[in-house]
Design an enzyme around this catalytic site. Structure first.
Site, PDB file in Angstrom:
ATOM      1  N   ASN A 108       0.825  -1.211   0.000  1.00  0.00           N
ATOM      2  CA  ASN A 108       0.000   0.000   0.000  1.00  0.00           C
ATOM      3  C   ASN A 108       0.858   1.259   0.000  1.00  0.00           C
ATOM      4  OD1 ASN A 108      -2.057  -1.789   0.120  1.00  0.00           O
ATOM      5  ND2 ASN A 108      -2.518  -1.491   2.282  1.00  0.00           N
ATOM      6  N   HIS A 125       5.524  -0.564  -3.032  1.00  0.00           N
ATOM      7  CA  HIS A 125       5.070   0.225  -4.184  1.00  0.00           C
ATOM      8  C   HIS A 125       5.144   1.730  -3.934  1.00  0.00           C
ATOM      9  CE1 HIS A 125       2.697  -3.601  -5.522  1.00  0.00           C
ATOM     10  NE2 HIS A 125       3.981  -3.664  -5.830  1.00  0.00           N
ATOM     11  N   CYS A 133      10.816  14.271  -9.382  1.00  0.00           N
ATOM     12  CA  CYS A 133      10.835  14.687 -10.789  1.00  0.00           C
ATOM     13  C   CYS A 133      10.807  13.435 -11.679  1.00  0.00           C
ATOM     14  CB  CYS A 133      12.089  15.500 -11.068  1.00  0.00           C
ATOM     15  SG  CYS A 133      12.309  15.865 -12.815  1.00  0.00           S
ATOM     16  N   CYS A 136      14.701  13.882 -13.671  1.00  0.00           N
ATOM     17  CA  CYS A 136      15.986  13.831 -12.957  1.00  0.00           C
ATOM     18  C   CYS A 136      15.863  13.136 -11.599  1.00  0.00           C
ATOM     19  CB  CYS A 136      16.579  15.229 -12.781  1.00  0.00           C
ATOM     20  SG  CYS A 136      15.733  16.257 -11.571  1.00  0.00           S
ATOM     21  N   CYS A 162       9.588  20.520 -12.091  1.00  0.00           N
ATOM     22  CA  CYS A 162      10.792  20.372 -11.259  1.00  0.00           C
ATOM     23  C   CYS A 162      11.570  21.694 -11.234  1.00  0.00           C
ATOM     24  CB  CYS A 162      11.658  19.268 -11.866  1.00  0.00           C
ATOM     25  SG  CYS A 162      13.273  19.078 -11.095  1.00  0.00           S
ATOM     26  N   THR A 203      -4.863  -8.852  -0.068  1.00  0.00           N
ATOM     27  CA  THR A 203      -4.281  -8.675  -1.413  1.00  0.00           C
ATOM     28  C   THR A 203      -4.849  -9.719  -2.363  1.00  0.00           C
ATOM     29  OG1 THR A 203      -2.253  -8.615  -2.734  1.00  0.00           O
ATOM     30  CG2 THR A 203      -2.165  -9.967  -0.743  1.00  0.00           C
ATOM     31  N   SER A 204      -5.080  -9.267  -3.606  1.00  0.00           N
ATOM     32  CA  SER A 204      -5.617 -10.194  -4.612  1.00  0.00           C
ATOM     33  C   SER A 204      -4.538 -11.151  -5.112  1.00  0.00           C
ATOM     34  CB  SER A 204      -6.174  -9.396  -5.799  1.00  0.00           C
ATOM     35  OG  SER A 204      -5.140  -8.623  -6.371  1.00  0.00           O
ATOM     36  N   PRO A 229     -11.748 -11.684   2.594  1.00  0.00           N
ATOM     37  CA  PRO A 229     -13.132 -12.161   2.474  1.00  0.00           C
ATOM     38  C   PRO A 229     -13.361 -12.995   1.208  1.00  0.00           C
ATOM     39  CG  PRO A 229     -13.037  -9.757   2.199  1.00  0.00           C
ATOM     40  CD  PRO A 229     -11.637 -10.217   2.513  1.00  0.00           C
TER      41      PRO A 229
HETATM   42  C1  BJW Z   1     -10.222  -7.243   1.701  1.00  0.00           C
HETATM   43  C2  BJW Z   1     -11.206  -6.442   2.274  1.00  0.00           C
HETATM   44  C3  BJW Z   1     -11.242  -6.383   3.685  1.00  0.00           C
HETATM   45  C4  BJW Z   1     -11.388  -6.295   0.116  1.00  0.00           C
HETATM   46  N1  BJW Z   1     -10.365  -7.088   4.394  1.00  0.00           N
HETATM   47  N2  BJW Z   1      -9.356  -7.921   2.426  1.00  0.00           N
HETATM   48  C5  BJW Z   1       5.058 -12.080 -13.266  1.00  0.00           C
HETATM   49  C6  BJW Z   1       3.938 -12.609 -13.898  1.00  0.00           C
HETATM   50  C7  BJW Z   1       3.077 -11.761 -14.591  1.00  0.00           C
HETATM   51  C8  BJW Z   1       3.295 -10.391 -14.679  1.00  0.00           C
HETATM   52  C9  BJW Z   1       4.394  -9.886 -14.050  1.00  0.00           C
HETATM   53  C10 BJW Z   1       5.259 -10.727 -13.369  1.00  0.00           C
HETATM   54  N3  BJW Z   1       6.257  -9.944 -12.860  1.00  0.00           N
HETATM   55  C11 BJW Z   1       6.023  -8.662 -13.189  1.00  0.00           C
HETATM   56  C12 BJW Z   1       4.898  -8.598 -13.931  1.00  0.00           C
HETATM   57  C13 BJW Z   1       4.306  -7.352 -14.491  1.00  0.00           C
HETATM   58  C14 BJW Z   1       3.497  -6.568 -13.491  1.00  0.00           C
HETATM   59  C15 BJW Z   1       2.346  -7.426 -12.968  1.00  0.00           C
HETATM   60  O1  BJW Z   1       2.367  -7.981 -11.903  1.00  0.00           O
HETATM   61  N4  BJW Z   1       1.283  -7.511 -13.748  1.00  0.00           N
HETATM   62  C16 BJW Z   1       0.104  -8.279 -13.366  1.00  0.00           C
HETATM   63  C17 BJW Z   1      -1.115  -7.371 -13.354  1.00  0.00           C
HETATM   64  C18 BJW Z   1      -0.054  -9.434 -14.270  1.00  0.00           C
HETATM   65  N5  BJW Z   1       4.329  -6.106 -12.400  1.00  0.00           N
HETATM   66  C19 BJW Z   1       5.058  -5.000 -12.498  1.00  0.00           C
HETATM   67  O2  BJW Z   1       5.066  -4.335 -13.524  1.00  0.00           O
HETATM   68  C20 BJW Z   1       5.893  -4.590 -11.311  1.00  0.00           C
HETATM   69  N6  BJW Z   1       7.215  -4.295 -11.735  1.00  0.00           N
HETATM   70  C21 BJW Z   1       8.068  -5.242 -12.085  1.00  0.00           C
HETATM   71  O3  BJW Z   1       7.800  -6.400 -12.005  1.00  0.00           O
HETATM   72  O4  BJW Z   1       9.284  -4.735 -12.535  1.00  0.00           O
HETATM   73  C22 BJW Z   1      10.138  -5.662 -13.196  1.00  0.00           C
HETATM   74  C23 BJW Z   1       9.656  -5.735 -14.625  1.00  0.00           C
HETATM   75  C24 BJW Z   1       9.655  -4.582 -15.381  1.00  0.00           C
HETATM   76  C25 BJW Z   1       9.229  -4.650 -16.707  1.00  0.00           C
HETATM   77  C26 BJW Z   1       8.767  -5.840 -17.226  1.00  0.00           C
HETATM   78  C27 BJW Z   1       8.742  -6.995 -16.421  1.00  0.00           C
HETATM   79  C28 BJW Z   1       9.201  -6.930 -15.113  1.00  0.00           C
HETATM   80  C29 BJW Z   1       5.389  -3.308 -10.705  1.00  0.00           C
HETATM   81  C30 BJW Z   1       4.061  -3.458 -10.038  1.00  0.00           C
HETATM   82  C31 BJW Z   1       3.613  -2.110  -9.484  1.00  0.00           C
HETATM   83  C32 BJW Z   1       2.204  -2.159  -8.944  1.00  0.00           C
HETATM   84  N7  BJW Z   1       1.777  -0.844  -8.653  1.00  0.00           N
HETATM   85  C33 BJW Z   1       0.427  -0.625  -8.142  1.00  0.00           C
HETATM   86  C34 BJW Z   1       0.097   0.878  -8.206  1.00  0.00           C
HETATM   87  C35 BJW Z   1       0.810   1.654  -7.113  1.00  0.00           C
HETATM   88  C36 BJW Z   1       0.455   3.094  -7.157  1.00  0.00           C
HETATM   89  C37 BJW Z   1      -1.009   3.325  -6.914  1.00  0.00           C
HETATM   90  O5  BJW Z   1      -1.530   2.979  -5.858  1.00  0.00           O
HETATM   91  O6  BJW Z   1      -1.657   3.901  -7.793  1.00  0.00           O
HETATM   92  O7  BJW Z   1       0.336  -1.125  -6.821  1.00  0.00           O
HETATM   93  S1  BJW Z   1      -0.832  -1.541  -9.025  1.00  0.00           S
HETATM   94  C38 BJW Z   1      -1.809  -1.903  -7.629  1.00  0.00           C
HETATM   95  O8  BJW Z   1      -1.837  -3.336  -7.409  1.00  0.00           O
HETATM   96  C39 BJW Z   1      -1.051  -1.291  -6.428  1.00  0.00           C
HETATM   97  C40 BJW Z   1      -1.209  -2.375  -5.409  1.00  0.00           C
HETATM   98  O9  BJW Z   1      -0.226  -2.238  -4.393  1.00  0.00           O
HETATM   99  C41 BJW Z   1      -1.092  -3.638  -6.224  1.00  0.00           C
HETATM  100  C42 BJW Z   1      -1.650  -4.853  -5.570  1.00  0.00           C
HETATM  101  O10 BJW Z   1      -3.008  -4.743  -5.362  1.00  0.00           O
HETATM  102  P1  BJW Z   1      -3.638  -5.370  -4.044  1.00  0.00           P
HETATM  103  O11 BJW Z   1      -3.078  -4.716  -2.859  1.00  0.00           O
HETATM  104  O12 BJW Z   1      -3.546  -6.844  -4.131  1.00  0.00           O
HETATM  105  O13 BJW Z   1      -5.147  -4.872  -4.171  1.00  0.00           O
HETATM  106  P2  BJW Z   1      -6.354  -5.433  -5.052  1.00  0.00           P
HETATM  107  O14 BJW Z   1      -7.280  -4.297  -5.242  1.00  0.00           O
HETATM  108  O15 BJW Z   1      -5.891  -6.163  -6.242  1.00  0.00           O
HETATM  109  O16 BJW Z   1      -7.049  -6.510  -4.111  1.00  0.00           O
HETATM  110  C43 BJW Z   1      -7.724  -6.144  -2.934  1.00  0.00           C
HETATM  111  C44 BJW Z   1      -7.961  -7.384  -2.129  1.00  0.00           C
HETATM  112  O17 BJW Z   1      -8.530  -6.984  -0.896  1.00  0.00           O
HETATM  113  C45 BJW Z   1      -8.963  -8.361  -2.759  1.00  0.00           C
HETATM  114  O18 BJW Z   1      -8.443  -9.687  -2.680  1.00  0.00           O
HETATM  115  C46 BJW Z   1     -10.204  -8.250  -1.871  1.00  0.00           C
HETATM  116  O19 BJW Z   1     -10.925  -9.456  -1.741  1.00  0.00           O
HETATM  117  C47 BJW Z   1      -9.564  -7.871  -0.551  1.00  0.00           C
HETATM  118  N8  BJW Z   1     -10.437  -7.154   0.384  1.00  0.00           N
HETATM  119  N9  BJW Z   1     -11.992  -5.879   1.313  1.00  0.00           N
HETATM  120  C48 BJW Z   1      -9.471  -7.855   3.775  1.00  0.00           C
HETATM  121  N10 BJW Z   1     -12.204  -5.629   4.345  1.00  0.00           N
HETATM  122 ZN    ZN Z   2      14.038  17.347 -12.591  1.00  0.00          ZN
END
Ligand code: BJW
Ligand code: ZN
Length: 259
Positions: A108, A125, A133, A136, A162, A203-204, A229
């Protein structure tokens, strides 16, 4: 409503001396912070969160993306931590007072764990309150947004520039296709490898490499408990699954641990 923790999980929690909590958006949902899979409204209704959280989206529509982050920053600043965050903080303090430790690794970008009183080992994240920036990398400090994050802004606002190179300021978060901060990934990998209990909360499990971290525990025979959940991509890896909102399950877990 009281949440029952099954005996086997309560026993794990009681015995654990080195706990890692890997948290995702779901832990902040009960504070009023939308998760990533929720449908968006207002200025952003044409977009999914996944469409906006990319460097390409920022290059194409900088004002729209920047304003989305400023609105979310305002919303996060306006909401309090919930009983799930507070339970983690209580458990962390209790363990560190008894020679153990609980380390929080979060995906988060909010600071609700910290505001609940917990120390966070790694923000995988990034952080919504840190800006830099886009060219830079110079850190930029922006005034907090003036609105409270409830009302959506009427129109997108251009990002500031910047002071060093004139390029656009961007949010200090990790977008799709970008590398995670190396030191936070290293810290998370080490912590999970050393743990005797790993909790995967809200987390999903769809976004990597964060979603691959529980595999480290699996490979070392470290018990993994999922709190969510809904079924997720990580459910099949978990030794135990507690189906319910973290704001109800985590207080019961922390109480079981301290019994
Ligand atoms: C409850 C609830 C309650 C509801 N109690 N629970 C391997 C395989 C396939 C793809 C890739 C791989 N490795 C890398 C990739 C590519 C990509 C990726 O993963 N893509 C997939 C979508 C397929 N990953 C990346 O690009 C990452 N970088 C990387 O790997 O660099 C190396 C590389 C570079 C170039 C090419 C290849 C590799 C970077 C990932 C960055 C993610 N950033 C974000 C945005 C952050 C900024 C922002 O907030 O705007 O991070 S995306 C978004 O998803 C955010 C979150 O931290 C992240 C995870 O989401 P999270 O936390 O799981 O939330 P949700 O909404 O998905 O789920 C909520 C959950 O809560 C659900 O399960 C509900 O049931 C539950 N829930 N109420 C408890 N009350
Ligand atoms: Zn700059």
């Amino acid at each position: 409503m009281d949440t029952e923790i099954p005996d086997g999980v309560a026993e794990l929690a009681r015995r654990a001396r080195d706990v890692v909590v890997l948290s995702g958006a779901g832990i902040s949902a009960e504070s009023g912070v939308p998760t990533f899979r929720e449908v968006q409204t207002g200025l952003w209704e044409r977009f999914s969160a996944q469409d906006l959280a990319t460097p390409e989206a920022y290059r194409r529509e900088p004002a729209l993306v920047f304003t989305w982050y400023r609105w979310r920053e305002a919303l996060i600043r306006a909401v309090p931590p919930n009983p799930g965050h507070l339970a983690i903080a209580r458990w962390q303090h209790r363990l560190s007072g008894h020679g153990g430790r609980l380390r929080v690794v979060t995906q988060n970008i909010d600071d609700l764990h910290e505001r609940a009183g917990a120390e966070v080992l790694a923000h995988l994240h990034g952080s919504i309150t840190g800006y830099r920036c886009s060219a830079c990398g110079r850190p930029a400090s922006l005034e907090p947004p003036v609105h409270d994050g409830v009302e959506q802004p009427p129109a997108p606002e251009e990002p500031p520039r910047c002071q060093q190179c004139g390029s656009r300021i961007r949010p200090g978060v990790v977008w799709f296709g970008e590398m995670l901060p190396e030191e936070s990934v290293d810290a998370a990998v080490t912590a999970i490898g050393e743990a005797d209990l790993v909790l995967v909360v809200g987390t999903s499990g769809m976004v990597h490499p964060a979603a691959s971290l529980p595999v480290i525990a699996l490979e070392r025979g470290i018990p993994v408990v999922e709190v969510n959940p809904e079924e997720t991509e990580l459910t099949h890896l978990a030794d135990h699954v507690l189906r319910g909102p973290s704001g109800e399950v985590l207080p019961a877990m922390a109480e079981a641990a301290c019994a």
